[in-house]
Motif scaffolding. Structure first.
Motif, short mmCIF file in Angstrom:
data_model
loop_
_atom_site.label_atom_id
_atom_site.label_comp_id
_atom_site.label_asym_id
_atom_site.label_seq_id
_atom_site.Cartn_x
_atom_site.Cartn_y
_atom_site.Cartn_z
N GLU A 1 -40.54 35.52 35.17
CA GLU A 1 -41.73 34.90 35.75
C GLU A 1 -41.61 34.80 37.27
OE1 GLU A 1 -44.43 31.06 34.77
OE2 GLU A 1 -42.32 30.62 35.16
N ARG A 2 -40.41 34.44 37.73
CA ARG A 2 -40.20 34.29 39.17
C ARG A 2 -38.92 35.02 39.56
NH1 ARG A 2 -39.37 28.43 41.37
NH2 ARG A 2 -41.32 28.17 40.28
N LEU A 3 -39.11 36.07 40.37
CA LEU A 3 -37.96 36.80 40.89
C LEU A 3 -37.81 36.47 42.37
CD1 LEU A 3 -38.56 40.34 39.32
CD2 LEU A 3 -37.01 38.56 38.53
N MET A 4 -36.58 36.24 42.78
CA MET A 4 -36.31 35.99 44.19
C MET A 4 -35.50 37.16 44.70
SD MET A 4 -35.46 31.97 43.75
CE MET A 4 -34.51 32.24 42.27
N PHE A 5 -35.78 37.60 45.92
CA PHE A 5 -35.04 38.74 46.44
C PHE A 5 -34.75 38.56 47.92
CE2 PHE A 5 -39.50 39.76 46.81
CZ PHE A 5 -39.62 40.27 48.09
N ASP A 6 -33.74 39.29 48.35
CA ASP A 6 -33.34 39.28 49.76
C ASP A 6 -32.83 40.66 50.09
OD1 ASP A 6 -32.89 38.39 52.32
OD2 ASP A 6 -31.20 37.10 51.81
N ILE A 7 -32.76 40.96 51.36
CA ILE A 7 -32.30 42.27 51.81
C ILE A 7 -31.36 42.07 52.99
CG2 ILE A 7 -34.21 42.66 53.39
CD1 ILE A 7 -34.23 45.57 52.43
N SER A 8 -30.36 42.91 53.06
CA SER A 8 -29.38 42.81 54.14
C SER A 8 -28.94 44.21 54.53
CB SER A 8 -28.18 42.00 53.64
OG SER A 8 -27.20 41.93 54.65
N SER A 9 -28.48 44.36 55.77
CA SER A 9 -27.96 45.66 56.18
C SER A 9 -26.44 45.63 56.02
CB SER A 9 -28.34 45.96 57.63
OG SER A 9 -27.81 44.98 58.49
N VAL A 10 -25.87 46.81 55.85
CA VAL A 10 -24.43 46.92 55.75
C VAL A 10 -23.92 47.62 57.00
CG1 VAL A 10 -24.32 46.85 53.25
CG2 VAL A 10 -24.68 49.02 54.37
N SER A 11 -22.65 47.43 57.31
CA SER A 11 -22.12 47.95 58.58
C SER A 11 -22.02 49.47 58.62
CB SER A 11 -20.75 47.33 58.86
OG SER A 11 -19.87 47.61 57.79
N ALA A 12 -21.82 50.10 57.48
CA ALA A 12 -21.72 51.57 57.45
C ALA A 12 -22.55 52.10 56.29
CB ALA A 12 -20.27 51.97 57.30
N LYS A 13 -23.05 53.31 56.45
CA LYS A 13 -23.82 53.93 55.37
C LYS A 13 -22.91 54.25 54.19
CE LYS A 13 -27.59 56.10 57.89
NZ LYS A 13 -28.25 57.35 58.23
N SER A 14 -23.48 54.17 52.98
CA SER A 14 -22.73 54.52 51.78
C SER A 14 -22.64 56.05 51.68
CB SER A 14 -23.43 53.96 50.54
OG SER A 14 -24.63 54.67 50.31
N TYR A 15 -21.89 56.53 50.72
CA TYR A 15 -21.78 57.97 50.52
C TYR A 15 -23.14 58.58 50.19
CZ TYR A 15 -16.72 57.61 50.66
OH TYR A 15 -15.45 57.37 51.06
N GLY A 16 -24.01 57.80 49.61
CA GLY A 16 -25.35 58.29 49.30
C GLY A 16 -26.32 58.16 50.45
N GLY A 17 -25.86 57.64 51.59
CA GLY A 17 -26.73 57.52 52.77
C GLY A 17 -27.51 56.22 52.82
N ASN A 18 -27.12 55.24 52.00
CA ASN A 18 -27.84 53.96 51.98
C ASN A 18 -27.31 53.04 53.07
OD1 ASN A 18 -29.47 54.45 49.57
ND2 ASN A 18 -27.50 54.55 48.57
N LYS A 19 -28.23 52.37 53.75
CA LYS A 19 -27.88 51.48 54.86
C LYS A 19 -28.19 50.02 54.54
CE LYS A 19 -27.10 50.76 59.39
NZ LYS A 19 -25.93 49.99 59.55
N TYR A 20 -29.01 49.78 53.50
CA TYR A 20 -29.44 48.42 53.18
C TYR A 20 -29.09 48.07 51.75
CZ TYR A 20 -31.90 49.08 57.50
OH TYR A 20 -32.17 49.34 58.81
#
Length: 166
Positions: free
Chosen positions: A107-126
């Motif tokens: 019914e209620r989802l809470m979410f947050d987003i953060s950046s990481v210091s280095a990109k992952s092997y898949g190219g993800n930054k967040y």
């Protein structure tokens, strides 16, 4: 010169610039509103609200100090203009905590987003995190761009509904 006409309005592109990929048409536009500059002699009388617009929507204090410096006489009563009211508008703070807890899973989802210091092997930054308020279950998602969070949340919700979790 290129022209563009729609109904009774015609725009003449009177500036043509050569670029590496072709031509760029531009228009020399002069605003119909007052030009931001004032040429008043010492001792001249000027409306405070007109001076407010000319001086780039300066505060009343700044207008009065400027007028005092240039020995201008101000007339009228200072009133906040619509542009300043809109610029100074502020959205109400969103509460960071709640006193109620959901009793229905999903019914209620809470979410947050953060950046990481280095990109992952898949190219993800967040890194995104989603928490279900009822069950306290947590899901994480890796993102290449912050704007990917919305589509990832939709995918997560559809997946959980398909598994019969909600």
């Amino acid at each position: 010169m290129m022209t563009l006409t729609k109904e009774r309005v015609t725009i003449k592109f009177d500036r043509i610039f050569k670029t590496s990929k072709g031509l760029l048409g531009a228009v020399h536009a002069v605003p119909k509103a007052e030009i931001a500059g004032v040429s008043l002699e010492e001792g001249k009388t000027v409306d405070i609200n007109k001076l407010h617009r000319i001086l780039g929507h300066a505060t009343e204090e700044t207008i009065r100090e400027t007028a005092k410096f240039y020995k201008w006489k101000l007339i009228g009563k200072f009133t906040a203009c619509d542009a300043c009211r809109i610029a100074n508008a502020r959205q109400k703070d969103v509460a960071k905590t709640t006193n109620t807890k959901s009793t229905v899973p999903g019914e209620r989802l809470m979410f947050d987003i953060s950046s990481v210091s280095a990109k992952s092997y898949g190219g993800n930054k967040y890194w995104g995190i989603v928490v279900d308020d009822c069950t306290d279950k947590v899901w994480t998602v890796l993102l290449k761009k912050k704007s990917d969070l919305g589509s990832k949340l939709v995918t997560l919700i559809k997946t959980l509904k398909g598994l019969g979790r909600w």
